[in-house]
Design a protein around this motif. Structure first.
Motif, PDB file in Angstrom:
ATOM      1  N   ALA A 192       0.840  -1.196   0.000  1.00  0.00           N
ATOM      2  CA  ALA A 192       0.000   0.000   0.000  1.00  0.00           C
ATOM      3  C   ALA A 192       0.876   1.246   0.000  1.00  0.00           C
ATOM      4  O   ALA A 192       2.057   1.205   0.395  1.00  0.00           O
ATOM      5  N   GLU A 193       0.317   2.357  -0.421  1.00  0.00           N
ATOM      6  CA  GLU A 193       1.048   3.614  -0.437  1.00  0.00           C
ATOM      7  C   GLU A 193       1.320   4.079   0.996  1.00  0.00           C
ATOM      8  O   GLU A 193       0.517   3.861   1.906  1.00  0.00           O
ATOM      9  N   THR A 194       2.471   4.699   1.200  1.00  0.00           N
ATOM     10  CA  THR A 194       2.804   5.279   2.503  1.00  0.00           C
ATOM     11  C   THR A 194       2.132   6.637   2.657  1.00  0.00           C
ATOM     12  O   THR A 194       1.612   7.210   1.690  1.00  0.00           O
ATOM     13  N   GLY A 195       2.157   7.175   3.876  1.00  0.00           N
ATOM     14  CA  GLY A 195       1.603   8.507   4.094  1.00  0.00           C
ATOM     15  C   GLY A 195       2.303   9.557   3.258  1.00  0.00           C
ATOM     16  O   GLY A 195       1.656  10.412   2.642  1.00  0.00           O
ATOM     17  N   ARG A 246       0.734  11.884   0.035  1.00  0.00           N
ATOM     18  CA  ARG A 246       0.875  13.347  -0.087  1.00  0.00           C
ATOM     19  C   ARG A 246       1.600  13.723  -1.375  1.00  0.00           C
ATOM     20  O   ARG A 246       1.203  14.677  -2.060  1.00  0.00           O
ATOM     21  N   ASN A 247       2.647  12.971  -1.708  1.00  0.00           N
ATOM     22  CA  ASN A 247       3.402  13.266  -2.930  1.00  0.00           C
ATOM     23  C   ASN A 247       2.542  13.087  -4.174  1.00  0.00           C
ATOM     24  O   ASN A 247       2.622  13.878  -5.125  1.00  0.00           O
ATOM     25  N   ARG A 248       1.693  12.065  -4.171  1.00  0.00           N
ATOM     26  CA  ARG A 248       0.836  11.834  -5.341  1.00  0.00           C
ATOM     27  C   ARG A 248      -0.211  12.942  -5.468  1.00  0.00           C
ATOM     28  O   ARG A 248      -0.541  13.371  -6.574  1.00  0.00           O
ATOM     29  N   ALA A 249      -0.739  13.388  -4.331  1.00  0.00           N
ATOM     30  CA  ALA A 249      -1.710  14.483  -4.378  1.00  0.00           C
ATOM     31  C   ALA A 249      -1.053  15.756  -4.902  1.00  0.00           C
ATOM     32  O   ALA A 249      -1.642  16.494  -5.711  1.00  0.00           O
ATOM     33  N   GLU A 250       0.166  16.018  -4.461  1.00  0.00           N
ATOM     34  CA  GLU A 250       0.877  17.203  -4.932  1.00  0.00           C
ATOM     35  C   GLU A 250       1.197  17.099  -6.427  1.00  0.00           C
ATOM     36  O   GLU A 250       1.084  18.084  -7.162  1.00  0.00           O
ATOM     37  N   MET A 251       1.583  15.912  -6.863  1.00  0.00           N
ATOM     38  CA  MET A 251       1.896  15.736  -8.277  1.00  0.00           C
ATOM     39  C   MET A 251       0.642  15.872  -9.134  1.00  0.00           C
ATOM     40  O   MET A 251       0.680  16.448 -10.225  1.00  0.00           O
ATOM     41  N   ALA A 252      -0.486  15.349  -8.652  1.00  0.00           N
ATOM     42  CA  ALA A 252      -1.738  15.488  -9.402  1.00  0.00           C
ATOM     43  C   ALA A 252      -2.073  16.960  -9.592  1.00  0.00           C
ATOM     44  O   ALA A 252      -2.444  17.386 -10.697  1.00  0.00           O
ATOM     45  N   ALA A 253      -1.935  17.737  -8.536  1.00  0.00           N
ATOM     46  CA  ALA A 253      -2.207  19.168  -8.632  1.00  0.00           C
ATOM     47  C   ALA A 253      -1.229  19.846  -9.590  1.00  0.00           C
ATOM     48  O   ALA A 253      -1.610  20.737 -10.365  1.00  0.00           O
ATOM     49  N   ARG A 283      -4.541   5.913  -7.191  1.00  0.00           N
ATOM     50  CA  ARG A 283      -3.451   5.001  -6.850  1.00  0.00           C
ATOM     51  C   ARG A 283      -2.956   5.239  -5.435  1.00  0.00           C
ATOM     52  O   ARG A 283      -2.493   4.312  -4.761  1.00  0.00           O
ATOM     53  N   ALA A 284      -3.055   6.464  -4.968  1.00  0.00           N
ATOM     54  CA  ALA A 284      -2.642   6.777  -3.594  1.00  0.00           C
ATOM     55  C   ALA A 284      -3.464   6.016  -2.568  1.00  0.00           C
ATOM     56  O   ALA A 284      -3.007   5.787  -1.443  1.00  0.00           O
ATOM     57  N   GLU A 285      -4.661   5.589  -2.953  1.00  0.00           N
ATOM     58  CA  GLU A 285      -5.550   4.889  -2.030  1.00  0.00           C
ATOM     59  C   GLU A 285      -5.534   3.374  -2.236  1.00  0.00           C
ATOM     60  O   GLU A 285      -6.391   2.665  -1.705  1.00  0.00           O
ATOM     61  N   ARG A 286      -4.556   2.876  -2.965  1.00  0.00           N
ATOM     62  CA  ARG A 286      -4.528   1.440  -3.257  1.00  0.00           C
ATOM     63  C   ARG A 286      -4.360   0.624  -1.973  1.00  0.00           C
ATOM     64  O   ARG A 286      -3.682   1.044  -1.033  1.00  0.00           O
ATOM     65  N   PRO A 287      -4.951  -0.560  -1.953  1.00  0.00           N
ATOM     66  CA  PRO A 287      -4.778  -1.433  -0.795  1.00  0.00           C
ATOM     67  C   PRO A 287      -3.438  -2.153  -0.840  1.00  0.00           C
ATOM     68  O   PRO A 287      -2.712  -2.095  -1.839  1.00  0.00           O
ATOM     69  N   ASP A 288      -3.126  -2.850   0.224  1.00  0.00           N
ATOM     70  CA  ASP A 288      -1.935  -3.695   0.281  1.00  0.00           C
ATOM     71  C   ASP A 288      -2.290  -5.054  -0.310  1.00  0.00           C
ATOM     72  O   ASP A 288      -3.244  -5.701   0.116  1.00  0.00           O
ATOM     73  N   TYR A 289      -1.519  -5.480  -1.317  1.00  0.00           N
ATOM     74  CA  TYR A 289      -1.802  -6.745  -1.985  1.00  0.00           C
ATOM     75  C   TYR A 289      -0.890  -7.884  -1.524  1.00  0.00           C
ATOM     76  O   TYR A 289      -0.998  -9.003  -2.042  1.00  0.00           O
ATOM     77  N   LEU A 290      -0.009  -7.616  -0.564  1.00  0.00           N
ATOM     78  CA  LEU A 290       0.963  -8.632  -0.182  1.00  0.00           C
ATOM     79  C   LEU A 290       0.293  -9.907   0.334  1.00  0.00           C
ATOM     80  O   LEU A 290       0.688 -11.015  -0.036  1.00  0.00           O
ATOM     81  N   ASP A 291      -0.684  -9.777   1.212  1.00  0.00           N
ATOM     82  CA  ASP A 291      -1.356 -10.968   1.733  1.00  0.00           C
ATOM     83  C   ASP A 291      -2.038 -11.745   0.625  1.00  0.00           C
ATOM     84  O   ASP A 291      -2.020 -12.976   0.604  1.00  0.00           O
ATOM     85  N   MET A 292      -2.638 -11.023  -0.316  1.00  0.00           N
ATOM     86  CA  MET A 292      -3.320 -11.678  -1.430  1.00  0.00           C
ATOM     87  C   MET A 292      -2.352 -12.501  -2.270  1.00  0.00           C
ATOM     88  O   MET A 292      -2.702 -13.576  -2.774  1.00  0.00           O
ATOM     89  N   LEU A 293      -1.124 -12.013  -2.428  1.00  0.00           N
ATOM     90  CA  LEU A 293      -0.159 -12.729  -3.255  1.00  0.00           C
ATOM     91  C   LEU A 293       0.064 -14.152  -2.742  1.00  0.00           C
ATOM     92  O   LEU A 293       0.290 -15.075  -3.529  1.00  0.00           O
ATOM     93  N   GLY A 294       0.013 -14.323  -1.451  1.00  0.00           N
ATOM     94  CA  GLY A 294       0.204 -15.653  -0.881  1.00  0.00           C
ATOM     95  C   GLY A 294      -0.898 -16.630  -1.235  1.00  0.00           C
ATOM     96  O   GLY A 294      -0.728 -17.842  -1.077  1.00  0.00           O
ATOM     97  N   ARG A 295      -2.027 -16.112  -1.735  1.00  0.00           N
ATOM     98  CA  ARG A 295      -3.162 -16.968  -2.093  1.00  0.00           C
ATOM     99  C   ARG A 295      -3.309 -17.132  -3.610  1.00  0.00           C
ATOM    100  O   ARG A 295      -4.271 -17.747  -4.061  1.00  0.00           O
TER     101      ARG A 295
END
Length: 278
Positions: A136-139, A143-150, A198-210
Protein backbone atom coordinates in the motif's frame (compact mmCIF):
# COMPACT_ATOMS: atom_id res chain seq x y z
CA UNK A 1 20.32 -3.82 -30.69
CA UNK A 2 18.21 -4.11 -27.55
CA UNK A 3 15.00 -2.42 -28.70
CA UNK A 4 12.76 -3.08 -31.69
CA UNK A 5 10.92 0.23 -31.49
CA UNK A 6 10.71 1.66 -34.98
CA UNK A 7 10.65 -1.79 -36.57
CA UNK A 8 6.95 -2.32 -36.00
CA UNK A 9 4.41 -3.28 -38.62
CA UNK A 10 0.87 -1.92 -38.82
CA UNK A 11 -1.09 -2.30 -35.59
CA UNK A 12 -4.85 -2.76 -35.81
CA UNK A 13 -6.53 -0.22 -33.54
CA UNK A 14 -10.17 -0.20 -32.53
CA UNK A 15 -12.52 1.71 -30.23
CA UNK A 16 -15.75 0.68 -28.56
CA UNK A 17 -18.12 2.46 -26.19
CA UNK A 18 -19.25 0.44 -23.18
CA UNK A 19 -21.12 1.86 -20.22
CA UNK A 20 -20.51 5.41 -21.36
CA UNK A 21 -16.72 4.95 -21.67
CA UNK A 22 -15.03 4.76 -25.07
CA UNK A 23 -12.07 2.37 -24.96
CA UNK A 24 -9.16 2.33 -27.38
CA UNK A 25 -7.68 -1.14 -27.70
CA UNK A 26 -5.69 -3.59 -29.80
CA UNK A 27 -6.83 -7.19 -30.17
CA UNK A 28 -4.27 -8.99 -32.30
CA UNK A 29 -3.50 -12.53 -33.32
CA UNK A 30 -5.32 -15.73 -32.57
CA UNK A 31 -4.67 -18.90 -30.68
CA UNK A 32 -5.74 -20.85 -27.63
CA UNK A 33 -3.69 -18.69 -25.26
CA UNK A 34 -4.69 -15.06 -24.64
CA UNK A 35 -2.31 -12.48 -23.19
CA UNK A 36 -3.76 -9.24 -21.79
CA UNK A 37 -1.34 -6.37 -21.09
CA UNK A 38 -2.00 -3.32 -18.89
CA UNK A 39 0.07 -0.18 -19.33
CA UNK A 40 1.55 2.03 -16.63
CA UNK A 41 1.34 5.73 -15.76
CA UNK A 42 1.45 8.08 -17.60
CA UNK A 43 1.59 5.96 -20.73
CA UNK A 44 -0.81 4.28 -23.14
CA UNK A 45 -1.16 0.92 -24.83
CA UNK A 46 1.56 1.72 -27.36
CA UNK A 47 4.12 0.91 -24.63
CA UNK A 48 3.30 -2.75 -25.32
CA UNK A 49 3.72 -2.71 -29.12
CA UNK A 50 7.01 -4.64 -29.03
CA UNK A 51 5.08 -7.34 -27.16
CA UNK A 52 1.68 -7.23 -28.89
CA UNK A 53 3.21 -7.68 -32.32
CA UNK A 54 5.84 -10.19 -31.25
CA UNK A 55 3.38 -12.54 -29.59
CA UNK A 56 0.53 -12.03 -32.06
CA UNK A 57 2.91 -13.12 -34.82
CA UNK A 58 3.78 -16.25 -32.84
CA UNK A 59 0.38 -17.76 -32.31
CA UNK A 60 -0.97 -15.86 -29.31
CA UNK A 61 -3.99 -13.64 -29.02
CA UNK A 62 -2.85 -10.36 -27.43
CA UNK A 63 -5.12 -7.62 -26.07
CA UNK A 64 -3.87 -4.23 -24.88
CA UNK A 65 -6.15 -1.30 -24.09
CA UNK A 66 -5.74 2.32 -23.10
CA UNK A 67 -6.80 2.76 -19.50
CA UNK A 68 -9.50 5.23 -18.56
CA UNK A 69 -7.99 8.71 -18.86
CA UNK A 70 -5.19 7.74 -21.27
CA UNK A 71 -4.70 7.39 -25.00
CA UNK A 72 -7.96 6.90 -26.89
CA UNK A 73 -10.00 6.02 -23.81
CA UNK A 74 -12.39 8.52 -22.21
CA UNK A 75 -10.94 10.96 -19.69
CA UNK A 76 -12.93 11.09 -16.45
CA UNK A 77 -11.60 13.87 -14.18
CA UNK A 78 -11.50 13.51 -10.41
CA UNK A 79 -10.17 10.26 -8.94
CA UNK A 80 -9.84 6.86 -10.62
CA UNK A 81 -9.36 3.97 -8.20
CA UNK A 82 -7.53 0.80 -9.17
CA UNK A 83 -10.81 -1.02 -8.65
CA UNK A 84 -12.39 1.14 -11.39
CA UNK A 85 -9.57 0.33 -13.80
CA UNK A 86 -10.03 -3.38 -13.05
CA UNK A 87 -13.77 -3.21 -13.71
CA UNK A 88 -13.11 -1.42 -17.00
CA UNK A 89 -10.74 -4.21 -18.05
CA UNK A 90 -13.30 -6.88 -17.18
CA UNK A 91 -15.97 -5.01 -19.15
CA UNK A 92 -13.78 -4.76 -22.25
CA UNK A 93 -12.68 -8.39 -22.03
CA UNK A 94 -16.31 -9.48 -21.70
CA UNK A 95 -17.06 -7.53 -24.85
CA UNK A 96 -14.14 -9.17 -26.68
CA UNK A 97 -15.12 -12.65 -25.50
CA UNK A 98 -11.88 -13.21 -23.59
CA UNK A 99 -12.88 -15.47 -20.73
CA UNK A 100 -9.50 -16.81 -19.58
CA UNK A 101 -6.14 -15.13 -20.03
CA UNK A 102 -2.66 -14.45 -18.75
CA UNK A 103 -2.72 -10.94 -17.31
CA UNK A 104 0.34 -8.72 -17.20
CA UNK A 105 1.08 -5.14 -16.22
CA UNK A 106 3.96 -2.77 -15.59
CA UNK A 107 4.21 -0.29 -12.70
CA UNK A 108 0.66 1.02 -12.05
CA UNK A 109 -0.43 -1.60 -14.57
CA UNK A 110 1.00 -4.29 -12.32
CA UNK A 111 -1.01 -2.95 -9.40
CA UNK A 112 -4.12 -2.98 -11.57
CA UNK A 113 -3.32 -6.61 -12.44
CA UNK A 114 -3.23 -7.43 -8.72
CA UNK A 115 -6.58 -5.68 -8.26
CA UNK A 116 -7.98 -7.68 -11.17
CA UNK A 117 -6.85 -10.84 -9.42
CA UNK A 118 -8.62 -9.69 -6.30
CA UNK A 119 -11.83 -9.15 -8.27
CA UNK A 120 -11.88 -12.06 -10.72
CA UNK A 121 -9.10 -14.61 -10.03
CA UNK A 122 -11.04 -17.41 -11.75
CA UNK A 123 -10.42 -15.82 -15.16
CA UNK A 124 -6.66 -15.49 -14.81
CA UNK A 125 -4.30 -18.31 -15.81
CA UNK A 126 -1.05 -16.49 -15.01
CA UNK A 127 0.25 -13.16 -13.71
CA UNK A 128 3.04 -10.97 -15.07
CA UNK A 129 4.16 -8.27 -12.63
CA UNK A 130 6.79 -5.96 -14.10
CA UNK A 131 8.52 -3.14 -12.22
CA UNK A 132 5.73 -2.78 -9.69
CA UNK A 133 5.08 -3.07 -5.97
CA UNK A 134 2.38 -4.86 -3.98
CA UNK A 135 2.52 -2.71 -0.87
CA UNK A 136 0.00 0.00 0.00
CA UNK A 137 1.05 3.61 -0.44
CA UNK A 138 2.80 5.28 2.50
CA UNK A 139 1.60 8.51 4.09
CA UNK A 140 4.38 10.44 2.39
CA UNK A 141 3.58 8.71 -0.87
CA UNK A 142 -0.09 9.72 -0.66
CA UNK A 143 0.88 13.35 -0.09
CA UNK A 144 3.40 13.27 -2.93
CA UNK A 145 0.84 11.83 -5.34
CA UNK A 146 -1.71 14.48 -4.38
CA UNK A 147 0.88 17.20 -4.93
CA UNK A 148 1.90 15.74 -8.28
CA UNK A 149 -1.74 15.49 -9.40
CA UNK A 150 -2.21 19.17 -8.63
CA UNK A 151 1.02 19.99 -10.45
CA UNK A 152 -0.04 18.11 -13.60
CA UNK A 153 -3.33 19.98 -13.67
CA UNK A 154 -1.52 23.27 -13.17
CA UNK A 155 1.52 22.83 -15.45
CA UNK A 156 0.56 20.13 -17.93
CA UNK A 157 2.66 17.06 -18.65
CA UNK A 158 5.87 18.46 -20.15
CA UNK A 159 7.73 19.64 -16.99
CA UNK A 160 7.04 16.33 -15.25
CA UNK A 161 7.88 14.26 -18.32
CA UNK A 162 11.23 15.96 -18.88
CA UNK A 163 12.05 15.66 -15.19
CA UNK A 164 11.46 11.90 -14.90
CA UNK A 165 12.38 10.65 -18.39
CA UNK A 166 15.82 9.33 -17.49
CA UNK A 167 14.41 7.58 -14.44
CA UNK A 168 11.92 5.79 -16.65
CA UNK A 169 14.67 4.57 -19.00
CA UNK A 170 18.36 4.12 -18.38
CA UNK A 171 20.12 4.79 -21.69
CA UNK A 172 18.16 3.55 -24.70
CA UNK A 173 17.51 6.61 -26.89
CA UNK A 174 14.75 4.99 -28.95
CA UNK A 175 12.94 3.85 -25.81
CA UNK A 176 13.35 7.33 -24.33
CA UNK A 177 11.77 8.94 -27.39
CA UNK A 178 8.82 6.56 -27.21
CA UNK A 179 8.34 7.11 -23.47
CA UNK A 180 8.54 10.89 -23.84
CA UNK A 181 5.92 10.87 -26.61
CA UNK A 182 3.55 8.84 -24.44
CA UNK A 183 4.00 11.09 -21.42
CA UNK A 184 3.50 14.29 -23.40
CA UNK A 185 0.36 12.86 -25.00
CA UNK A 186 -1.20 11.82 -21.69
CA UNK A 187 -4.19 14.02 -20.71
CA UNK A 188 -3.29 15.78 -17.43
CA UNK A 189 -6.81 15.25 -16.05
CA UNK A 190 -6.61 11.49 -16.61
CA UNK A 191 -3.09 11.21 -15.21
CA UNK A 192 -4.05 13.26 -12.14
CA UNK A 193 -7.14 11.13 -11.52
CA UNK A 194 -5.03 7.98 -11.65
CA UNK A 195 -2.48 9.41 -9.23
CA UNK A 196 -5.17 10.26 -6.70
CA UNK A 197 -6.76 6.83 -7.00
CA UNK A 198 -3.45 5.00 -6.85
CA UNK A 199 -2.64 6.78 -3.59
CA UNK A 200 -5.55 4.89 -2.03
CA UNK A 201 -4.53 1.44 -3.26
CA UNK A 202 -4.78 -1.43 -0.80
CA UNK A 203 -1.94 -3.70 0.28
CA UNK A 204 -1.80 -6.74 -1.98
CA UNK A 205 0.96 -8.63 -0.18
CA UNK A 206 -1.36 -10.97 1.73
CA UNK A 207 -3.32 -11.68 -1.43
CA UNK A 208 -0.16 -12.73 -3.26
CA UNK A 209 0.20 -15.65 -0.88
CA UNK A 210 -3.16 -16.97 -2.09
CA UNK A 211 -2.44 -16.71 -5.82
CA UNK A 212 -3.03 -20.17 -7.27
CA UNK A 213 -1.58 -19.58 -10.76
CA UNK A 214 2.04 -19.16 -11.91
CA UNK A 215 3.53 -15.69 -11.87
CA UNK A 216 6.41 -13.97 -13.62
CA UNK A 217 8.05 -11.07 -11.75
CA UNK A 218 10.31 -8.82 -13.83
CA UNK A 219 12.42 -5.84 -12.75
CA UNK A 220 15.20 -3.72 -14.22
CA UNK A 221 18.45 -3.42 -12.31
CA UNK A 222 18.40 0.37 -12.66
CA UNK A 223 14.79 0.92 -11.60
CA UNK A 224 14.62 3.69 -8.98
CA UNK A 225 10.82 3.60 -8.67
CA UNK A 226 10.35 -0.10 -7.92
CA UNK A 227 13.75 -1.54 -6.97
CA UNK A 228 14.80 -5.17 -7.01
CA UNK A 229 13.88 -5.48 -3.32
CA UNK A 230 10.21 -4.85 -4.19
CA UNK A 231 10.35 -7.54 -6.87
CA UNK A 232 12.00 -10.02 -4.52
CA UNK A 233 9.31 -9.38 -1.90
CA UNK A 234 6.56 -10.23 -4.39
CA UNK A 235 8.53 -13.24 -5.63
CA UNK A 236 8.89 -14.52 -2.07
CA UNK A 237 5.18 -14.11 -1.32
CA UNK A 238 3.89 -15.74 -4.51
CA UNK A 239 3.61 -19.55 -4.16
CA UNK A 240 4.70 -20.26 -7.76
CA UNK A 241 6.76 -17.49 -9.31
CA UNK A 242 9.81 -16.84 -11.45
CA UNK A 243 11.93 -13.74 -10.90
CA UNK A 244 13.73 -12.19 -13.88
CA UNK A 245 16.14 -9.30 -13.29
CA UNK A 246 16.90 -7.39 -16.51
CA UNK A 247 20.41 -5.96 -16.52
CA UNK A 248 20.81 -2.34 -17.58
CA UNK A 249 17.10 -1.53 -17.71
CA UNK A 250 15.34 1.05 -15.56
CA UNK A 251 11.54 1.22 -15.19
CA UNK A 252 10.65 0.09 -18.74
CA UNK A 253 12.49 -3.18 -19.48
CA UNK A 254 9.91 -4.18 -22.10
CA UNK A 255 11.07 -1.20 -24.20
CA UNK A 256 14.72 -0.96 -23.16
CA UNK A 257 15.59 -4.64 -23.35
CA UNK A 258 12.89 -5.98 -25.61
CA UNK A 259 14.59 -9.24 -26.55
CA UNK A 260 15.29 -10.19 -22.95
CA UNK A 261 11.79 -9.22 -21.82
CA UNK A 262 10.06 -11.05 -24.66
CA UNK A 263 12.23 -14.10 -24.14
CA UNK A 264 11.33 -14.33 -20.46
CA UNK A 265 7.65 -13.78 -21.21
CA UNK A 266 7.64 -16.38 -24.00
CA UNK A 267 9.23 -18.97 -21.70
CA UNK A 268 6.60 -18.20 -19.07
CA UNK A 269 3.70 -18.49 -21.52
CA UNK A 270 5.06 -21.76 -22.87
CA UNK A 271 5.28 -23.15 -19.33
CA UNK A 272 1.62 -22.31 -18.71
CA UNK A 273 0.60 -23.95 -22.00
CA UNK A 274 2.57 -27.07 -21.05
CA UNK A 275 0.73 -27.32 -17.73
CA UNK A 276 -2.62 -26.96 -19.48
CA UNK A 277 -1.79 -29.82 -21.85
CA UNK A 278 -1.03 -32.28 -19.06
Amino acid sequence: MHSIIGLLSVVVMSTVTLGGITFGYDDLGSGEQTLVLVHGHPFDRSMWRPQTEHFAERGFRVIAADLRGYGETTVVPGKTLLSTFAKDIATLLDHRGADRFVLGGLSMGGQIVMECHRQFPERITGLVLADTTAEAETGDGRRNRAEMAARLLREGMRPYAEEVLWKMVAEDEAAAEHVLRMMLAAPPEGAAAALLGRAERPDYLDMLGRVAVPALVVVGTEDEYTPISDARLMHDRLPDSTLVVVEGAAHMPNLERTEEFNGALHTFLDSIAARTER
